[in-house]
Every structure is written in structure tokens, then in C-alpha cells.
Motif scaffolding. Structure first.
Motif, short mmCIF file in Angstrom:
data_model
loop_
_atom_site.label_atom_id
_atom_site.label_comp_id
_atom_site.label_asym_id
_atom_site.label_seq_id
_atom_site.Cartn_x
_atom_site.Cartn_y
_atom_site.Cartn_z
N LYS A 17 -5.08 6.11 -1.23
CA LYS A 17 -5.51 6.22 0.17
C LYS A 17 -5.86 4.84 0.73
CE LYS A 17 -9.32 8.23 2.88
NZ LYS A 17 -10.31 7.13 2.84
N THR A 18 -6.60 4.08 -0.04
CA THR A 18 -7.01 2.75 0.43
C THR A 18 -5.79 1.85 0.60
OG1 THR A 18 -9.08 3.01 -0.78
CG2 THR A 18 -8.53 0.79 -0.02
N LEU A 19 -4.92 1.87 -0.38
CA LEU A 19 -3.71 1.05 -0.31
C LEU A 19 -2.87 1.43 0.92
CD1 LEU A 19 -2.15 -1.15 -1.80
CD2 LEU A 19 -1.05 0.62 -3.18
N THR A 20 -2.73 2.70 1.12
CA THR A 20 -1.95 3.19 2.27
C THR A 20 -2.56 2.74 3.59
OG1 THR A 20 -1.35 5.13 0.98
CG2 THR A 20 -1.00 5.27 3.34
N GLU A 21 -3.88 2.85 3.67
CA GLU A 21 -4.57 2.46 4.91
C GLU A 21 -4.43 0.97 5.19
OE1 GLU A 21 -8.16 5.78 5.08
OE2 GLU A 21 -8.62 3.69 4.59
N LEU A 22 -4.57 0.18 4.15
CA LEU A 22 -4.50 -1.27 4.36
C LEU A 22 -3.09 -1.72 4.75
CD1 LEU A 22 -6.88 -2.82 1.67
CD2 LEU A 22 -7.39 -1.89 3.91
N TYR A 59 -2.88 -7.44 -2.58
CA TYR A 59 -2.25 -7.69 -3.88
C TYR A 59 -3.26 -7.43 -5.00
CZ TYR A 59 1.54 -9.91 -1.28
OH TYR A 59 2.57 -10.17 -0.41
N GLU A 60 -4.50 -7.77 -4.71
CA GLU A 60 -5.57 -7.52 -5.66
C GLU A 60 -5.68 -6.01 -5.94
OE1 GLU A 60 -8.01 -9.16 -8.20
OE2 GLU A 60 -6.95 -10.37 -6.69
N LEU A 61 -5.59 -5.27 -4.87
CA LEU A 61 -5.66 -3.81 -4.98
C LEU A 61 -4.45 -3.25 -5.75
CD1 LEU A 61 -7.23 -1.27 -4.20
CD2 LEU A 61 -5.96 -1.23 -2.03
N ALA A 62 -3.29 -3.86 -5.50
CA ALA A 62 -2.07 -3.43 -6.20
C ALA A 62 -2.22 -3.68 -7.70
CB ALA A 62 -0.86 -4.16 -5.65
N LYS A 63 -2.81 -4.82 -8.01
CA LYS A 63 -3.02 -5.14 -9.43
C LYS A 63 -3.96 -4.11 -10.06
CE LYS A 63 -3.24 -9.39 -10.78
NZ LYS A 63 -3.71 -10.78 -11.04
N LEU A 64 -5.01 -3.82 -9.33
CA LEU A 64 -5.96 -2.82 -9.83
C LEU A 64 -5.25 -1.49 -10.04
CD1 LEU A 64 -9.55 -2.22 -8.61
CD2 LEU A 64 -7.98 -0.29 -8.69
N ALA A 65 -4.38 -1.15 -9.12
CA ALA A 65 -3.63 0.11 -9.22
C ALA A 65 -2.76 0.10 -10.48
CB ALA A 65 -2.76 0.30 -7.98
N HIS A 98 6.88 -5.00 -4.78
CA HIS A 98 5.76 -5.03 -5.72
C HIS A 98 4.69 -4.01 -5.29
CE1 HIS A 98 2.90 -6.74 -8.53
NE2 HIS A 98 2.03 -6.88 -7.55
N LEU A 99 4.43 -3.95 -4.01
CA LEU A 99 3.42 -3.01 -3.50
C LEU A 99 3.89 -1.57 -3.67
CD1 LEU A 99 2.21 -4.78 -0.22
CD2 LEU A 99 1.10 -4.75 -2.47
N GLN A 100 5.16 -1.36 -3.36
CA GLN A 100 5.70 -0.01 -3.49
C GLN A 100 5.69 0.43 -4.96
OE1 GLN A 100 6.90 2.32 -0.99
NE2 GLN A 100 6.63 3.56 -2.82
N THR A 101 6.01 -0.50 -5.85
CA THR A 101 6.01 -0.17 -7.28
C THR A 101 4.62 0.19 -7.76
OG1 THR A 101 7.84 -1.71 -7.62
CG2 THR A 101 6.63 -1.03 -9.57
N ALA A 102 3.64 -0.56 -7.30
CA ALA A 102 2.26 -0.28 -7.69
C ALA A 102 1.88 1.12 -7.23
CB ALA A 102 1.31 -1.32 -7.09
N PHE A 103 2.28 1.42 -6.00
CA PHE A 103 2.01 2.75 -5.45
C PHE A 103 2.67 3.82 -6.33
CE2 PHE A 103 2.74 6.38 -2.75
CZ PHE A 103 1.60 6.46 -1.97
#
Length: 469
Positions: A400-405, A375-381, A323-328
Motif C-alpha cells: 500500500k505504501t509503495l503504491t501510494e508513493l 528505492y529504500e522501501l523497495a529494498k525493504l520489500a 526494479h520497483l515493479q519487481t520488488a512489488f
RNA sequence: GGCGGUAUAGCCAAGUGGUAAGGCAGAGGUCUGCAAAACCUUCAUCGUCGGUUCGAAUCCGAUUACCGCCUCCA
């Protein structure tokens, strides 16, 4: 303010480093007589995640983690394999580095080995003997536990309440040599022709606990910030480390003691251990599981909580990670048609999410709440990626933020670089077919590619593809 | 015998006095030619019993179950 749960006080305490901006931490490493099991991995992952969080917060971390490369188990393993102790050590240290690297665990700043510090160990034991904290007995040297008035302060044990031999792992002959059953070995005299070093007490080798006291103080100083390890090490290992170190130096040993929970295996929730024979080797596991999934699975459970290792839980982790990778990916695709500029409101939301993430993690590395923010950030993405008009700088900021976290959890999200002329031409053919409303042909192509593990997605920005994971 | 941990929906799990975060799975929906992905909606009264309180998953007492440590262990 970062708070950590200190086993010494059984409380969450505000973390204050001895030297501003620097964290000195020591984590007990494995005895290298076999491949590491997932419990070893859990510990390594837990403290690697903690280390990464400190680094994310801007600390410089000196991370020392030892290899116990000589002890009874090493000797036994060498004998069983008809080889030498150093050969066994070499083999499994290499395997450790390989396995932990696969799990994206940063190598320690320093990985000292017991056998490389024999001189210091002997000097340390001599100092304890000189101070009356240790005594020789038939070639062994033991620590007088009762002489150290704070003995038991870490594990909150009263010496008199300990049941000698409760673990059923005591050696009766050894106990007979001790002044008191609670005393523990600093130095063990060699039996027969087993591996040994010369010492004032004859040929022998270090006891288990002493190496950590010696190496921790040698590389981090008498007093340092954090000492970590598995929960099972609290007593006696860490208790003994404190007794040895503080008796010798007269200074407080580690300021904060952090202990990670266990991995349990199977339906009965049994602790995994080498002696129970129910352990799962990382080495074997990595042959069939994605290392990132394993890493994510373990890193997203708070370090003090037990982890139940089951296929279903691993599957969960896999879905979450996808899910995170897909958002990215979803967001990354939009870089192609993004406009110059940024979107202040979106960036403000991202900053808020990151602030909430920090709040969560500052509470004794509460990764469950932390990951909820991710996950919140992924949703925003995902939501942002579906906007008709997007801005380059904001996309970059989210990525960048997602990657850092996720990096704190040891996860690397990367844009796929896809290049396959055969696929591209089929996709082009399908685009044409769809234009002509030839859906039969279109679906045929999609099915054909799917059979090759390639998934197509039609979006307002065009058709994309990715490999099935 | 001593010390400690855990118990929240099908699963993982947050929450330490103010009326149950988040994720997975499931159901319904939006979007789509159909999909995929995404998004939206939906899904629990917190091991048991008793007490304190205007109010408790959260505090107190009792109780049950499971797990761990007491010199092999991450």
C-alpha cells in the motif's frame, strides 16, 4: 512544512494556502496548433506531480490549465492545413488529452479555452482601458507597461535594461503602433478575413497574455495560491499577466510562482523548441516507448532542473522502474503463503521511510531525495519477501505504501494476473523434471518459454513466471 | 548590453561549513543444479585559480565552459 521556490522572491518559502486545506493553482497550457512535444509534457508532468503531492498531503486541489486556441500560430496552422482555427483546436486538444492520459496526467479540474471566454476578455480589457492602463491604436489595444509600477517584479527585470527586439521575434509594424516598445497587445485587430470577434475596437481577437489573466481570476479568484508554467514564460508572459491582473483588480495575483525547467535534446544540450525544429513529439514517442517509462523519467527529475532527453537516460529510467515493479511482484507473490498477523518492527521501518520521503518532498518537491526513499522501501520489500515467514498485514502495508508513493510520480504498480494453461503445464512438467534431476529437459523448457518472452524464476516458494518487459 | 541557470564518479543525481545520499552501468560475492530475481561488498575529493576558516563541494573573490530569457516558446 512544505516549502516551495517562489520566482517572485527567488526564495524557498513556506507554503501557506489562502484557504486552509485547499490549493488553487493555474498552470499555463499549450497553444493547440500541433501535437505536444516532450517539453510540454515535462511541464504537464511536473505540475501533475506537484498536484498529486498536494493531494497526497490531504489538500483539495483546484487545478486550472488553459488551452490557447486562437493566436497567430493557430491561424497559420489552419491556413496551412486548409481548415479552420476551431478545427485545428479541436484536433489538437483531443490529441493533448490522449497523450497526457497515456502519461497518466490527471485532467485539470477545469480546462478553459480562450475562445470560450471572449466576453470576459473584452470586459477585462475595457476595465484596463478605463483605468488608463491600456489604449487603442488602429484597432489594437495595448497595455502601458510603464504605468504599472511593479512591472518586472517577477522576472526581476528593469524595463530600461531590456533590449527591445533581442529575441528577434518582434513585429516592426506592431512596434510602430505602440506608445512604447515595451507595451504589449491585449487585443489584436483582425487582418483580412481571419477569425475574429466583435469588440468595442472593431473585429479582432485577444492577445496572448490576457486570456490567462482572465481565466485564472475567473476560475480561481483575483488572488489565488499557485501559478505555474515553463521557465520561458516568466518573461514576458507571466510578467504581463501580473501587470494586467493586478492593475485591474488592485489585488495580488498569484501568491507563489513556480517555473519548471526545460527539456534539452541531443548532445549539444540545446533547448528544444518548435522554432528550432529539434522537438520530439509525445505522439510519436509513445509509439515506441512505454508511457510509464517516459512518465517516470520526467517525474523523477526535480521540476526546476533541466532534463536531458537521451536514449541512455530513458534506459536508466526503464531499469529503475522495472526494479520497483519487481520488488512489488516479489512481495506480492508471498501473499499466498503469508501468515495472519503483522510485524510491528517492519511496519515501524516503513513509517520511517515514508516520513523521510515527506521530508524530502516538502523541500520544494525534491523528488530525487524522495525517490531515494522509494528505492529504500523497495529494498525493504525485497528483503522482507525473502523471509521464511511473512505476515499478511505487513505485506499489505508495504504494498500500500509503495503504491501510494509511486502514485505521486504517476506510476501504477500492479500485480500481474497471469493465466495461461500452456505455460502452466510446461512449468509443471519442468518441476517434475527437476525433481528427477533431469536438468536437460528442465533447461529446455525454460529456454522454450524464454523464446516466448516468459521468464521463469525458481524460489523457495516454488516456480514463478512473468512476461519479459 | 540587462537578468538568470548549470558545472559533483562511465551515466543520472543528492548534498549550502564538519570531512562526498541514492539509482543505472561495471567488478567481486551470497543464494541457485544452472539461471532469474534479490541481497551484500566495491567504485569520486566535488570546472579552474586564489582567499576566509581548526575544517569548504558547501562562504568570499576571480576565472572558464555550457544553457536560457529580454514580447513564437513548457
Amino acid at each position: 512544512m512544505l516549502k516551495v521556490f517562489n520566482t517572485l522572491t527567488r526564495q524557498k518559502e513556506v507554503f501557506t494556502p489562502i484557504t486552509s486545506g485547499i490549493v488553487n493553482m493555474y498552470v499555463c497550457g499549450p497553444t493547440v496548433y500541433n501535437y505536444i512535444h516532450i517539453g510540454n509534457a515535462r511541464s504537464a508532468i511536473a505540475f501533475d506531480t506537484i498536484r498529486r503531492y498536494f493531494e497526497y498531503k490531504g489538500y483539495h486541489v483546484n487545478y486550472v490549465s488553459n488551452f490557447t486556441d486562437v493566436d497567430d500560430k493557430m491561424i497559420k496552422a489552419a491556413k496551412a492545413a486548409n481548415t479552420t482555427v476551431p478545427a485545428i483546436a479541436e484536433k489538437y486538444i483531443n490529441a493533448f488529452m490522449e497523450d497526457t492520459n497515456a502519461l497518466n496526467i490527471e485532467p485539470a479540474t477545469k480546462h478553459p479555452r480562450a475562445t470560450e471566454n471572449i466576453k470576459d476578455i473584452i470586459a477585462f480589457v475595457q476595465a484596463l482601458v478605463a483605468k488608463g492602463y491600456a489604449y487603442e491604436a488602429e484597432g489594437d489595444v495595448y497595455y502601458r507597461a510603464r504605468k504599472f509600477k511593479d512591472y518586472g517584479k517577477l522576472s526581476h527585470q528593469n524595463i530600461d535594461d531590456l533590449e527591445v527586439g533581442a529575441s528577434q521575434h518582434t513585429d516592426p509594424e506592431e512596434v510602430a503602433r505602440k506608445e512604447d516598445p515595451i507595451d504589449f497587445a491585449l487585443w489584436k485587430g483582425a487582418k483580412g478575413d481571419e477569425i475574429s470577434w466583435d469588440s468595442p475596437w472593431g473585429k479582432g481577437r485577444p492577445g496572448w497574455h490576457i486570456e490567462c489573466s482572465v481565466m485564472a481570476t475567473k476560475y480561481l479568484g483575483n488572488n489565488f495560491d499557485i501559478h505555474g508554467g515553463g521557465q520561458d514564460l516568466t518573461f514576458p508572459h507571466h510578467e504581463n499577466e501580473i501587470a494586467q491582473s493586478e492593475a485591474k483588480t488592485g489585488e495580488k495575483f498569484a501568491n507563489y510562482w513556480l517555473h519548471n525547467g526545460f527539456v534539452t535534446v541531443g548532445d549539444d544540450n540545446e533547448k528544444m523548441s518548435k522554432s528550432l525544429g529539434n522537438f520530439v513529439m509525445v505522439h510519436d514517442l509513445l509509439k515506441k516507448e512505454d508511457p510509464q517509462v517516459l512518465r517516470f523519467f520526467m517525474a523523477t527529475t526535480q521540476y526546476r532542473r533541466p532534463i536531458q532527453y537521451t536514449q541512455a537516460n530513458l534506459e536508466d529510467a526503464n531499469n529503475n522502474l522495472k526494479h520497483l515493479q519487481t520488488a512489488f511482484n516479489n512481495l506480492h507473490y508471498r501473499l499466498d503463503d503469508a501468515e495472519e498477523g503483522n510485524d510491528p518492527k517492519t511496519e515501524q521501518e516503513i513509517r520511517q521511510i515514508e516520513a523521510d520521503f515527506i521530508d524530502a518532498m516538502d523541500d520544494d518537491f525534491n523528488v530525487q531525495n524522495g525517490i531515494a526513499e522509494v528505492y529504500e522501501l523497495a529494498k525493504l520489500a525485497n528483503v522482507y519477501a525473502e523471509r521464511p515467514v511473512v505476515f499478511k498485514d505487513s505485506i499489505a502495508f508495504i504494498l500500500k505504501t509503495l503504491t501510494e508513493l509511486v502514485n505521486i510520480f504517476g506510476i501504477k504498480l500492479k500485480a500481474e494476473t497471469l493465466n495461461d494453461d500452456g505455460v502452466e503445464s510446461l512449468i509443471q512438467e519442468r518441476i517434475d523434471a527437476r525433481k528427477n534431476r533431469d536438468f536437460a529437459r528442465s533447461d529446455e523448457i525454460r529456454a522454450q518459454l524464454k523464446a516466448q518472452g516468459i521468464i521463469l524464476e525458481d524460489t523457495p516458494q516454488g516456480t514463478r513466471w512473468h512476461r519479459e518487459s
